[in-house]
Scaffold this motif. Structure first.
Motif, PDB file in Angstrom:
ATOM      1  N   VAL A 154       0.889  -1.371  -0.580  1.00 46.66           N
ATOM      2  CA  VAL A 154      -0.003  -0.065  -0.117  1.00 46.66           C
ATOM      3  C   VAL A 154       0.917   0.901   0.130  1.00 46.66           C
ATOM      4  N   ARG A 155       1.820   1.424   0.223  1.00 50.17           N
ATOM      5  CA  ARG A 155       2.737   2.990   0.867  1.00 50.17           C
ATOM      6  C   ARG A 155       3.341   2.630  -0.196  1.00 50.17           C
ATOM      7  N   GLN A 157     -22.804  -0.316 -26.827  1.00 46.00           N
ATOM      8  CA  GLN A 157     -23.361  -0.703 -25.669  1.00 46.00           C
ATOM      9  C   GLN A 157     -22.810   0.001 -24.750  1.00 46.00           C
ATOM     10  N   MET A 158     -23.455   0.429 -23.963  1.00 38.21           N
ATOM     11  CA  MET A 158     -22.780   1.285 -22.554  1.00 38.21           C
ATOM     12  C   MET A 158     -23.492   0.638 -21.616  1.00 38.21           C
ATOM     13  N   PHE A 159     -22.240  -0.105 -20.394  1.00 41.24           N
ATOM     14  CA  PHE A 159     -23.632  -0.360 -19.134  1.00 41.24           C
ATOM     15  C   PHE A 159     -23.185   1.130 -18.243  1.00 41.24           C
ATOM     16  N   ALA A 160     -23.865   1.903 -17.753  1.00 38.47           N
ATOM     17  CA  ALA A 160     -23.818   2.813 -17.218  1.00 38.47           C
ATOM     18  C   ALA A 160     -24.295   3.256 -16.159  1.00 38.47           C
ATOM     19  N   HIS A 161     -22.790   2.506 -16.094  1.00 37.00           N
ATOM     20  CA  HIS A 161     -22.257   2.609 -14.292  1.00 37.00           C
ATOM     21  C   HIS A 161     -20.913   2.549 -14.032  1.00 37.00           C
ATOM     22  N   GLY A 162     -20.355   3.432 -12.886  1.00 36.22           N
ATOM     23  CA  GLY A 162     -19.499   2.800 -12.312  1.00 36.22           C
ATOM     24  C   GLY A 162     -19.320   4.109 -10.951  1.00 36.22           C
ATOM     25  N   ALA A 163     -18.445   3.847 -10.283  1.00 36.65           N
ATOM     26  CA  ALA A 163     -18.178   4.121  -9.289  1.00 36.65           C
ATOM     27  C   ALA A 163     -16.686   5.182  -8.947  1.00 36.65           C
ATOM     28  N   THR A 164     -16.764   5.901  -8.294  1.00 37.21           N
ATOM     29  CA  THR A 164     -15.451   6.774  -8.091  1.00 37.21           C
ATOM     30  C   THR A 164     -13.987   6.206  -7.945  1.00 37.21           C
ATOM     31  N   TYR A 165     -14.470   5.099  -6.577  1.00 35.62           N
ATOM     32  CA  TYR A 165     -12.854   5.013  -6.239  1.00 35.62           C
ATOM     33  C   TYR A 165     -13.959   3.451  -7.085  1.00 35.62           C
ATOM     34  N   SER A 166     -13.836   2.835  -7.718  1.00 41.70           N
ATOM     35  CA  SER A 166     -14.224   1.573  -8.917  1.00 41.70           C
ATOM     36  C   SER A 166     -12.635   1.316  -9.453  1.00 41.70           C
ATOM     37  N   GLY A 167     -12.020   0.550  -8.855  1.00 45.18           N
ATOM     38  CA  GLY A 167     -10.263  -0.028  -9.627  1.00 45.18           C
ATOM     39  C   GLY A 167      -9.370   1.198  -8.665  1.00 45.18           C
ATOM     40  N   HIS A 168      -9.540   1.241  -7.825  1.00 46.48           N
ATOM     41  CA  HIS A 168      -8.492   2.034  -6.570  1.00 46.48           C
ATOM     42  C   HIS A 168      -7.414   2.066  -6.552  1.00 46.48           C
ATOM     43  N   ALA A 169      -6.307   2.374  -7.074  1.00 47.65           N
ATOM     44  CA  ALA A 169      -5.035   1.492  -7.767  1.00 47.65           C
ATOM     45  C   ALA A 169      -4.286   1.093  -6.389  1.00 47.65           C
ATOM     46  N   THR A 170      -4.276   1.503  -5.255  1.00 48.37           N
ATOM     47  CA  THR A 170      -3.921   1.551  -4.022  1.00 48.37           C
ATOM     48  C   THR A 170      -4.749   0.187  -3.722  1.00 48.37           C
ATOM     49  N   THR A 228      -7.126   4.462 -16.901  1.00 47.62           N
ATOM     50  CA  THR A 228      -6.963   3.334 -16.445  1.00 47.62           C
ATOM     51  C   THR A 228      -5.575   3.406 -15.777  1.00 47.62           C
ATOM     52  N   ASN A 229      -5.833   2.566 -14.848  1.00 46.68           N
ATOM     53  CA  ASN A 229      -4.281   2.485 -13.970  1.00 46.68           C
ATOM     54  C   ASN A 229      -3.693   0.790 -13.528  1.00 46.68           C
ATOM     55  N   ALA A 230      -2.472   0.615 -13.520  1.00 42.32           N
ATOM     56  CA  ALA A 230      -1.949  -0.486 -13.720  1.00 42.32           C
ATOM     57  C   ALA A 230      -1.902  -1.428 -12.578  1.00 42.32           C
ATOM     58  N   ARG A 231      -2.446  -0.843 -11.298  1.00 47.65           N
ATOM     59  CA  ARG A 231      -3.201  -1.870 -10.505  1.00 47.65           C
ATOM     60  C   ARG A 231      -4.198  -2.663 -10.432  1.00 47.65           C
ATOM     61  N   ALA A 232      -5.376  -1.855 -11.283  1.00 48.37           N
ATOM     62  CA  ALA A 232      -6.740  -1.776 -11.635  1.00 48.37           C
ATOM     63  C   ALA A 232      -6.719  -3.219 -12.522  1.00 48.37           C
ATOM     64  N   THR A 233      -5.814  -2.698 -13.960  1.00 47.76           N
ATOM     65  CA  THR A 233      -5.926  -3.903 -14.815  1.00 47.76           C
ATOM     66  C   THR A 233      -4.996  -5.116 -14.875  1.00 47.76           C
ATOM     67  N   GLU A 234      -4.378  -5.199 -13.819  1.00 46.98           N
ATOM     68  CA  GLU A 234      -3.377  -6.021 -13.530  1.00 46.98           C
ATOM     69  C   GLU A 234      -4.235  -6.895 -12.173  1.00 46.98           C
ATOM     70  N   LEU A 235      -4.768  -6.793 -11.171  1.00 48.68           N
ATOM     71  CA  LEU A 235      -5.825  -7.454 -10.458  1.00 48.68           C
ATOM     72  C   LEU A 235      -7.306  -7.607 -11.544  1.00 48.68           C
ATOM     73  N   LEU A 266       1.258   6.623  -7.350  1.00 43.54           N
ATOM     74  CA  LEU A 266       0.195   6.812  -7.779  1.00 43.54           C
ATOM     75  C   LEU A 266      -1.017   6.395  -6.746  1.00 43.54           C
ATOM     76  N   GLU A 267      -1.233   7.294  -5.935  1.00 43.29           N
ATOM     77  CA  GLU A 267      -2.290   7.016  -4.950  1.00 43.29           C
ATOM     78  C   GLU A 267      -3.968   5.711  -5.840  1.00 43.29           C
ATOM     79  N   THR A 268      -4.583   6.888  -7.162  1.00 43.96           N
ATOM     80  CA  THR A 268      -5.316   6.012  -8.130  1.00 43.96           C
ATOM     81  C   THR A 268      -5.272   7.398  -8.683  1.00 43.96           C
ATOM     82  N   PHE A 269      -6.465   6.751  -9.814  1.00 44.48           N
ATOM     83  CA  PHE A 269      -6.911   7.327 -10.711  1.00 44.48           C
ATOM     84  C   PHE A 269      -7.511   6.389 -11.233  1.00 44.48           C
TER      85      PHE A 269
END
Length: 412
Positions: free
Chosen positions: A60-61, A283-296, A77-84, A67-70
């Motif tokens: 986490v540190r 076709q779009m899924f009009a859904h998502g949250a601010t912290y979806s895929g938070h890098a940390t 995207t951010n690298a950690r979200a894609t990797e996970l 990068l705390e997140t994007f």
């Protein structure tokens, strides 16, 4: 006096009587008076690798410094979200599954149900929006989750999601009858926990889940497995559905994916359900949250998955389950006890005698308090309490839980 409004609490009783946990190590936590508790329910079913693991803190540190997140909306995207997402997709029962990341279990249920309804709509069946769930079910406290609860936590909130119903938790016949009552062309999804958790720890009867899935397949109803509790080792596998050889259309997860070190959840989407959104533009899924895929948060999850895999904690529940259940079942010799439910994975419902509860309806709540006084941190059930400790627990510590609960029963 406190300004903190606690979840599922009578604040008139809690205010001034808080138990403040200040430290955790392994399967134990300590409060601000120095009192030690054995963590009997992995906090809220999530501390799968135990407390105080330095590897998660280091990951986490390191991520926060970089990068705390994007966010992950649109093309970003951010690298950690894609990797996970790639790593979790690799654990899915069906190849080429996709992964939507969320902030937790309740948000995952919202995501899965909305996606199920939208899937039917874009496939030309917009009238399919009814959701069937089960008695004793718990699916979080968001709007949709509250609407499909099989527990008495829906009262007083006014109108919730329309077109939902519950069936008996252990009857595929009841599921078939309910789908026929509603109309097979109106039912979008059936939502279930592989093993019911907060609703009492109920293991499905042999063959039930196969039969329930077969009912859904006959009628084109999507199968949504709520694995928020069951996943990441709790039932002895990565997602929990492996114990039953299931291939759901949608799988929700959270809790053990980070062992609670940071909040994160998600939905695994089978290829057939994802295809309309991935194969052709428009076709779009009009859904998502601010912290979806938070890098940390994703970095915490990746480190947690490393620990689960390296130490083979993901399969440890299968090794311990028989002795775990047998040890806790020794409590049934106490005159206040009814049964110990479970036997599959590292989770059990320690249930009081129903006659004793009839005589004194406050007994389950007092049992939870007595267990806390005896040094077991756990979560109350309507008829007793839940035991689902961190996966690192040793059998000697399971016996310690048994002995402390026996002392609590004696106090009652």
């Amino acid at each position: 006096m406190t300004a903190l409004w606690h979840g599922f609490a009578d604040m008139a009783e809690v205010d001034g009587a808080e138990v403040t946990i200040v430290r955790g190590e392994g399967v134990y936590v300590w409060d601000d008076t120095g009192k030690q508790y054995i963590d009997g329910a992995a906090s809220l079913w999530h501390a799968n690798i135990g407390h105080g693991n330095p590897e998660i803190a280091d990951a986490v540190r390191a991520q926060m410094v970089e990068l705390e997140t994007f966010h992950t909306f649109g093309p970003w995207t951010n690298a950690r979200a894609t990797e996970l997402a790639d790593r979790i997709a690799g654990l899915a029962p069906l190849p080429d599954s996709k992964v939507l990341l969320t902030s937790g279990g309740g948000e995952s249920i919202e995501t899965a149900v909305k996606l199920a309804r939208l899937f039917h709509a874009i496939k030309g069946e917009p009238e399919r929006h009814h959701i069937v769930s089960r008695s004793n079910a718990y699916h979080g406290t968001h709007g949709i989750g509250t609407s499909i609860l099989g527990m008495p936590y829906r009262e007083g909130f006014g109108p919730l999601l329309a077109d939902t119903s519950q069936v008996e938790w252990d009857s595929a016949v009841a599921l078939e009858e309910e789908i026929q009552r509603v109309g097979p062309d109106r039912v979008a999804a059936f939502v279930f926990e592989p093993v019911i958790g907060a609703g009492g720890v109920h293991v499905p009867p042999p063959g039930y889940l196969d039969e329930a899935v077969a009912v859904c397949r006959r009628h084109g109803v999507l199968v949504v497995a709520d694995c928020v509790i069951a996943g990441f080792g709790r039932l002895g596998g990565w997602l929990g559905v492996e114990r039953f050889h299931l291939h759901p259309d949608l799988i929700t997860f959270a809790k053990g994916v980070t062992s609670g070190y940071l909040p994160l959840g998600g939905v695994i989407v089978a290829p057939e359900v994802a295809a309309p959104f991935w194969d052709e533009p428009g076709q779009m899924f009009a859904h998502g949250a601010t912290y979806s895929g938070h890098a940390t948060c994703c970095a915490a999850a990746l480190a947690n998955l490393d620990v689960l895999a390296r130490d083979d904690l993901v399969h440890r529940a299968m090794e311990l389950e028989a002795d775990f259940h047998a040890t806790l079942s020794e409590l049934t010799s106490h005159p206040l006890m009814g049964e110990v439910r479970g036997g599959l994975g590292l989770m059990a419902g320690v249930a009081l005698d129903l006659g004793a509860i009839d005589d004194d309806p406050s007994l389950p709540g007092r049992f939870t308090s007595a267990a806390r006084d005896a040094g077991v941190a756990t979560r109350g059930l309507r008829d007793g309490l839940a035991i689902a400790p961190p996966l690192i627990i040793e059998l000697e510590q399971v016996a310690e839980i048994r002995d402390r609960l026996a002392a609590a029963l004696d106090t009652l």
